[in-house]
Write a protein that holds these residues in place. Structure first.
Motif, PDB file in Angstrom:
ATOM      1  N   ASN A   3       5.719   9.888 -11.971  1.00 10.94           N
ATOM      2  CA  ASN A   3       4.526   9.099 -12.253  1.00 10.94           C
ATOM      3  C   ASN A   3       3.432   9.318 -11.221  1.00 10.94           C
ATOM      4  O   ASN A   3       2.532   8.506 -11.090  1.00 10.94           O
ATOM      5  N   THR A   4       3.509  10.409 -10.481  1.00 10.32           N
ATOM      6  CA  THR A   4       2.498  10.729  -9.473  1.00 10.32           C
ATOM      7  C   THR A   4       1.912  12.098  -9.775  1.00 10.32           C
ATOM      8  O   THR A   4       2.352  12.786 -10.682  1.00 10.32           O
ATOM      9  N   ASP A   5       0.933  12.468  -8.989  1.00 16.51           N
ATOM     10  CA  ASP A   5       0.360  13.803  -9.107  1.00 16.51           C
ATOM     11  C   ASP A   5       0.980  14.760  -8.090  1.00 16.51           C
ATOM     12  O   ASP A   5       0.450  15.832  -7.848  1.00 16.51           O
ATOM     13  N   TYR A   6       2.105  14.363  -7.486  1.00 10.71           N
ATOM     14  CA  TYR A   6       2.752  15.197  -6.486  1.00 10.71           C
ATOM     15  C   TYR A   6       3.607  16.268  -7.136  1.00 10.71           C
ATOM     16  O   TYR A   6       4.234  16.041  -8.161  1.00 10.71           O
ATOM     17  N   ALA A   7       3.634  17.421  -6.507  1.00 12.28           N
ATOM     18  CA  ALA A   7       4.505  18.498  -6.972  1.00 12.28           C
ATOM     19  C   ALA A   7       5.933  18.198  -6.527  1.00 12.28           C
ATOM     20  O   ALA A   7       6.152  17.656  -5.449  1.00 12.28           O
TER      21      ALA A   7
END
Length: 94
Positions: A3-7
């Motif tokens: 649910n994040t924009d992290y890879a």
């Protein structure tokens, strides 16, 4: 994580046995800020033992209360997520 924009990357590939990530590569990635968190399974996973040792020696354990939500239904998928796992955070050269 989803649910994040992290890879997100799986160390060791699909089965956990791919030795593509070395300690040297991991050190460079953390120093550049490319990776910060490591989620290890209770049995240490099947990735390289030297990589696991580096994580344990150079990262701090994140209390599970900060990242693992509790659920009342033991049979739900969420109840098994995080069980037997420990999250570590790299905070730079200490």
């Amino acid at each position: 994580m989803l649910n994040t924009d992290y890879a997100v990357m799986a160390m060791g590939g699909f089965s956990g046995t791919d030795p593509a990530l070395t300690v040297e590569r991991l050190e460079k990635m953390t120093e550049k800020g490319e990776v910060k968190y490591f989620l290890l399974s209770g049995n240490g996973g099947r990735q390289s033992e030297t990589v696991n040792t580096w994580i344990l020696e150079n990262c701090e354990k994140v209390p599970s209360s900060e990242w693992n939500s509790e659920t009342t239904e033991e049979t739900s998928d969420e109840a098994s997520i995080g069980r037997g796992q420990t999250l570590y955070v790299y905070q730079g050269n200490q």
